[in-house]
Design a protein around this motif. Structure first.
Motif, PDB file in Angstrom:
ATOM      1  N   TRP A   9       0.842  -1.203   0.000  1.00 40.00           N
ATOM      2  CA  TRP A   9       0.000   0.000   0.000  1.00 40.00           C
ATOM      3  C   TRP A   9       0.870   1.244   0.000  1.00 40.00           C
ATOM      4  O   TRP A   9       0.666   2.168  -0.769  1.00 40.00           O
ATOM      5  N   LEU A  29     -10.250  -4.816   0.706  1.00 42.93           N
ATOM      6  CA  LEU A  29     -11.117  -4.434  -0.410  1.00 42.93           C
ATOM      7  C   LEU A  29     -11.013  -2.932  -0.671  1.00 42.93           C
ATOM      8  O   LEU A  29     -10.935  -2.499  -1.830  1.00 42.93           O
ATOM      9  N   GLY A  30     -10.985  -2.144   0.359  1.00 46.29           N
ATOM     10  CA  GLY A  30     -10.849  -0.692   0.204  1.00 46.29           C
ATOM     11  C   GLY A  30      -9.544  -0.319  -0.457  1.00 46.29           C
ATOM     12  O   GLY A  30      -9.486   0.574  -1.313  1.00 46.29           O
ATOM     13  N   ARG A  31      -8.485  -1.004  -0.086  1.00 48.97           N
ATOM     14  CA  ARG A  31      -7.184  -0.727  -0.699  1.00 48.97           C
ATOM     15  C   ARG A  31      -7.147  -1.150  -2.162  1.00 48.97           C
ATOM     16  O   ARG A  31      -6.562  -0.462  -2.997  1.00 48.97           O
ATOM     17  N   ILE A  32      -7.789  -2.268  -2.475  1.00 47.48           N
ATOM     18  CA  ILE A  32      -7.844  -2.716  -3.878  1.00 47.48           C
ATOM     19  C   ILE A  32      -8.604  -1.695  -4.728  1.00 47.48           C
ATOM     20  O   ILE A  32      -8.166  -1.336  -5.828  1.00 47.48           O
ATOM     21  N   ILE A  33      -9.722  -1.234  -4.219  1.00 45.61           N
ATOM     22  CA  ILE A  33     -10.499  -0.222  -4.950  1.00 45.61           C
ATOM     23  C   ILE A  33      -9.685   1.061  -5.095  1.00 45.61           C
ATOM     24  O   ILE A  33      -9.654   1.680  -6.168  1.00 45.61           O
ATOM     25  N   ALA A  34      -8.995   1.475  -4.034  1.00 43.23           N
ATOM     26  CA  ALA A  34      -8.188   2.693  -4.094  1.00 43.23           C
ATOM     27  C   ALA A  34      -7.056   2.565  -5.114  1.00 43.23           C
ATOM     28  O   ALA A  34      -6.786   3.505  -5.879  1.00 43.23           O
ATOM     29  N   GLY A  36      -7.060   0.657  -7.765  1.00 40.32           N
ATOM     30  CA  GLY A  36      -7.709   0.732  -9.081  1.00 40.32           C
ATOM     31  C   GLY A  36      -8.000   2.165  -9.488  1.00 40.32           C
ATOM     32  O   GLY A  36      -7.774   2.565 -10.636  1.00 40.32           O
ATOM     33  N   LEU A  37      -8.501   2.952  -8.527  1.00 40.82           N
ATOM     34  CA  LEU A  37      -8.768   4.368  -8.816  1.00 40.82           C
ATOM     35  C   LEU A  37      -7.479   5.125  -9.128  1.00 40.82           C
ATOM     36  O   LEU A  37      -7.454   5.987 -10.013  1.00 40.82           O
ATOM     37  N   CYS A  40      -6.428   4.184 -12.674  1.00 40.87           N
ATOM     38  CA  CYS A  40      -7.317   4.837 -13.643  1.00 40.87           C
ATOM     39  C   CYS A  40      -7.012   6.328 -13.752  1.00 40.87           C
ATOM     40  O   CYS A  40      -7.051   6.905 -14.837  1.00 40.87           O
TER      41      CYS A  40
END
Length: 107
Positions: A9, A29-34, A36-37, A40
């Protein structure tokens, strides 16, 4: 850092330069989404920058091509005004008139 996940992280946040670390997701899950953002966001900025650079290169190329066409047209007009003896030298008899190369070389 106490785990591999924390180290990963930290590496992603540092590489993407998205913040100071004062606010961050706690769950995996929050770190994976972050992440990805973040990816992007970098892709979006890269795409916008590449599009703008491409537009600038095309504009400069078009300007250079237009200038080259203009110079070519000027050269053709000058050639037509001077006459067909384009590969000669100035004549002694008539200043401003070119003699063909074969006359100059006595062929």
């Amino acid at each position: 850092m106490t785990s591999f996940g924390d180290a990963l992280w930290w590496a992603v946040v540092t590489i993407t330069t998205v913040g100071y670390g004062d606010h961050f997701p706690i769950t995996a899950l929050g770190r994976i989404i972050a992440v990805g953002l973040m990816i992007c966001g970098i892709a979006l900025i890269g795409s916008v920058t590449a599009t703008q650079a491409s537009w600038i290169v095309d504009t400069v190329s078009e300007d250079e091509e237009a200038e080259a066409r203009h110079l070519s047209d000027d050269a053709v007009a000058l050639h037509e005004r001077r006459g067909p003896a384009h590969a000669g030298e100035l004549s002694d008899a008539d200043p401003g008139v070119l003699r063909p190369r074969r006359q100059r070389l006595d062929l």
